[in-house]
Design a protein around this motif. Structure first.
Motif, mmCIF file in Angstrom:
data_model
loop_
_atom_site.group_PDB
_atom_site.id
_atom_site.type_symbol
_atom_site.label_atom_id
_atom_site.label_comp_id
_atom_site.label_asym_id
_atom_site.label_seq_id
_atom_site.Cartn_x
_atom_site.Cartn_y
_atom_site.Cartn_z
ATOM 1 N N ALA A 169 23.080 -61.170 -12.531
ATOM 2 C CA ALA A 169 24.310 -61.650 -11.904
ATOM 3 C C ALA A 169 24.827 -62.899 -12.603
ATOM 4 O O ALA A 169 26.039 -63.053 -12.823
ATOM 5 N N ALA A 170 23.910 -63.803 -12.963
ATOM 6 C CA ALA A 170 24.316 -65.022 -13.674
ATOM 7 C C ALA A 170 24.927 -64.678 -15.028
ATOM 8 O O ALA A 170 25.914 -65.288 -15.455
ATOM 9 N N LYS A 171 24.360 -63.685 -15.699
ATOM 10 C CA LYS A 171 24.876 -63.259 -17.000
ATOM 11 C C LYS A 171 26.290 -62.712 -16.883
ATOM 12 O O LYS A 171 27.114 -62.898 -17.787
ATOM 13 N N ARG A 172 26.576 -62.058 -15.760
ATOM 14 C CA ARG A 172 27.906 -61.482 -15.540
ATOM 15 C C ARG A 172 28.868 -62.466 -14.852
ATOM 16 O O ARG A 172 30.032 -62.157 -14.660
ATOM 17 N N GLY A 173 28.353 -63.621 -14.457
ATOM 18 C CA GLY A 173 29.195 -64.586 -13.759
ATOM 19 C C GLY A 173 29.499 -64.195 -12.322
ATOM 20 O O GLY A 173 30.507 -64.614 -11.750
ATOM 21 N N ILE A 174 28.615 -63.392 -11.718
ATOM 22 C CA ILE A 174 28.810 -62.938 -10.338
ATOM 23 C C ILE A 174 28.233 -63.987 -9.386
ATOM 24 O O ILE A 174 27.109 -64.454 -9.575
ATOM 25 N N GLU A 175 28.976 -64.347 -8.352
ATOM 26 C CA GLU A 175 28.531 -65.342 -7.377
ATOM 27 C C GLU A 175 28.751 -64.826 -5.969
ATOM 28 O O GLU A 175 29.568 -63.922 -5.735
ATOM 29 N N THR A 176 28.018 -65.404 -5.024
ATOM 30 C CA THR A 176 28.186 -65.073 -3.609
ATOM 31 C C THR A 176 27.754 -66.263 -2.765
ATOM 32 O O THR A 176 26.899 -67.050 -3.179
ATOM 33 N N THR A 177 28.373 -66.401 -1.592
ATOM 34 C CA THR A 177 27.955 -67.425 -0.628
ATOM 35 C C THR A 177 27.589 -66.784 0.704
ATOM 36 O O THR A 177 27.546 -67.457 1.735
ATOM 37 N N ALA A 178 27.304 -65.478 0.687
ATOM 38 C CA ALA A 178 26.998 -64.755 1.924
ATOM 39 C C ALA A 178 25.747 -65.304 2.598
ATOM 40 O O ALA A 178 25.631 -65.288 3.823
ATOM 41 N N GLN A 179 24.769 -65.772 1.789
ATOM 42 C CA GLN A 179 23.542 -66.353 2.331
ATOM 43 C C GLN A 179 23.551 -67.881 2.237
ATOM 44 O O GLN A 179 22.509 -68.519 2.259
ATOM 45 N N GLY A 180 24.748 -68.449 2.149
ATOM 46 C CA GLY A 180 24.876 -69.889 2.005
ATOM 47 C C GLY A 180 25.137 -70.259 0.552
ATOM 48 O O GLY A 180 25.089 -69.421 -0.339
ATOM 49 N N VAL A 181 25.421 -71.532 0.311
ATOM 50 C CA VAL A 181 25.669 -72.015 -1.041
ATOM 51 C C VAL A 181 24.322 -72.188 -1.746
ATOM 52 O O VAL A 181 23.498 -73.007 -1.343
ATOM 53 N N LYS A 182 24.095 -71.413 -2.806
ATOM 54 C CA LYS A 182 22.818 -71.420 -3.509
ATOM 55 C C LYS A 182 23.033 -71.738 -4.981
ATOM 56 O O LYS A 182 24.135 -71.636 -5.515
ATOM 57 N N SER A 183 21.925 -72.082 -5.645
ATOM 58 C CA SER A 183 21.990 -72.376 -7.075
ATOM 59 C C SER A 183 21.906 -71.121 -7.926
ATOM 60 O O SER A 183 22.116 -71.187 -9.135
ATOM 61 N N LEU A 184 21.562 -70.003 -7.337
ATOM 62 C CA LEU A 184 21.527 -68.737 -8.049
ATOM 63 C C LEU A 184 21.964 -67.640 -7.094
ATOM 64 O O LEU A 184 22.108 -67.868 -5.894
ATOM 65 N N TYR A 185 22.192 -66.463 -7.654
ATOM 66 C CA TYR A 185 22.710 -65.362 -6.863
ATOM 67 C C TYR A 185 21.631 -64.839 -5.914
ATOM 68 O O TYR A 185 20.545 -64.452 -6.354
ATOM 69 N N TYR A 186 21.918 -64.826 -4.624
ATOM 70 C CA TYR A 186 21.000 -64.290 -3.620
ATOM 71 C C TYR A 186 21.491 -62.895 -3.221
ATOM 72 O O TYR A 186 22.466 -62.756 -2.489
ATOM 73 N N SER A 187 20.814 -61.887 -3.739
ATOM 74 C CA SER A 187 21.199 -60.516 -3.404
ATOM 75 C C SER A 187 20.694 -60.165 -2.015
ATOM 76 O O SER A 187 19.550 -60.439 -1.659
ATOM 77 N N ALA A 188 21.548 -59.575 -1.213
ATOM 78 C CA ALA A 188 21.181 -59.197 0.149
ATOM 79 C C ALA A 188 20.161 -58.075 0.122
ATOM 80 O O ALA A 188 20.030 -57.332 -0.847
ATOM 81 N N GLY A 189 19.410 -57.952 1.210
ATOM 82 C CA GLY A 189 18.410 -56.900 1.281
ATOM 83 C C GLY A 189 17.953 -56.691 2.708
ATOM 84 O O GLY A 189 18.353 -57.423 3.632
ATOM 85 N N LEU A 190 17.110 -55.716 2.900
ATOM 86 C CA LEU A 190 16.564 -55.443 4.231
ATOM 87 C C LEU A 190 15.804 -56.644 4.756
ATOM 88 O O LEU A 190 15.915 -57.015 5.923
ATOM 89 N N LEU A 191 15.011 -57.270 3.877
ATOM 90 C CA LEU A 191 14.257 -58.466 4.241
ATOM 91 C C LEU A 191 14.788 -59.654 3.465
ATOM 92 O O LEU A 191 14.857 -59.625 2.240
#
Length: 204
Positions: free
Chosen positions: A134-156
């Protein structure tokens, strides 16, 4: 799975508390390390065979501090790359310490603890690998809060893991079935994340 629902509820409280902590000159990294200290203290208590309810106190304090460090960072002028790295490193150290503690608490727990550690390892690899792509592609998300790296959602996610550790403290005698069940769900999460990575990033 639950993080995106929990974050809007706890972030305003953490942000207010984080501003107060930062005002007193306490750094985000210090909060991160304090959180790890409390988490390891809880693991040590479990390893020594103390009642799980007693270990629940430092465990919960440690998890609150783990959520607070980001708020302190933002109040101090923004997140840092090293701060994000340190936070993740401390999380993994704590996550590994708990299964180890139960293996030391009772020898019969060792197979279930080993399986849980292996499942954590696989799930962690799927998480970090996705974050790197995700970092290589410049993809970002704040769904799990503001983070220093991409936090991909999951079951757990973080919330489910904290609830799992709370259950272990409340019912330490049920470690084996709880560890096996949670480990299996970790592997399901890793598999789903791998499939999502293939869909998002492409592959043969």
């Amino acid at each position: 799975m639950l993080d995106r629902h929990i974050r809007p509820l706890i972030d305003p409280v953490l942000n207010r508390l984080g501003a107060r902590v930062a005002h007193h000159g306490i750094s985000a990294n210090e909060v991160t390390l304090a959180g790890l200290g409390f988490g390891l203290a809880a693991a040590l208590m479990l390893a020594l065979g103390l009642p799980g309810v007693l270990a629940l106190v430092p465990l919960l304090i440690g998890r609150v501090l783990d959520g607070l460090d980001g708020a302190v960072a933002r109040a101090s002028g923004g997140k840092s790359e090293f701060g994000g790295y340190l936070d993740l490193l401390c999380d993994f150290a704590f996550y590994g310490a708990v299964p180890l503690a139960f293996a030391l608490r009772e020898g019969g727990n060792a197979p279930a603890a080993a399986f849980l550690l292996a499942a954590f390892y696989v799930n962690g690899a799927s998480f970090l690998g996705y974050a790197a792509l995700a970092a290589k592609r410049g993809i970002e998300t704040t769904a799990q809060g503001v983070k220093s790296l991409y936090y991909s959602a999951g079951l757990l996610e973080g919330t489910e893991t904290v609830l799992f550790f709370v259950a272990l403290c409340l019912w330490p005698e049920a470690f084996r079935p709880l560890a096996l069940g949670f480990g299996l769900l970790c592997l399901v999460t890793a598999t789903a994340r791998a499939l999502m990575a293939r869909r998002v990033f492409g592959g043969a």
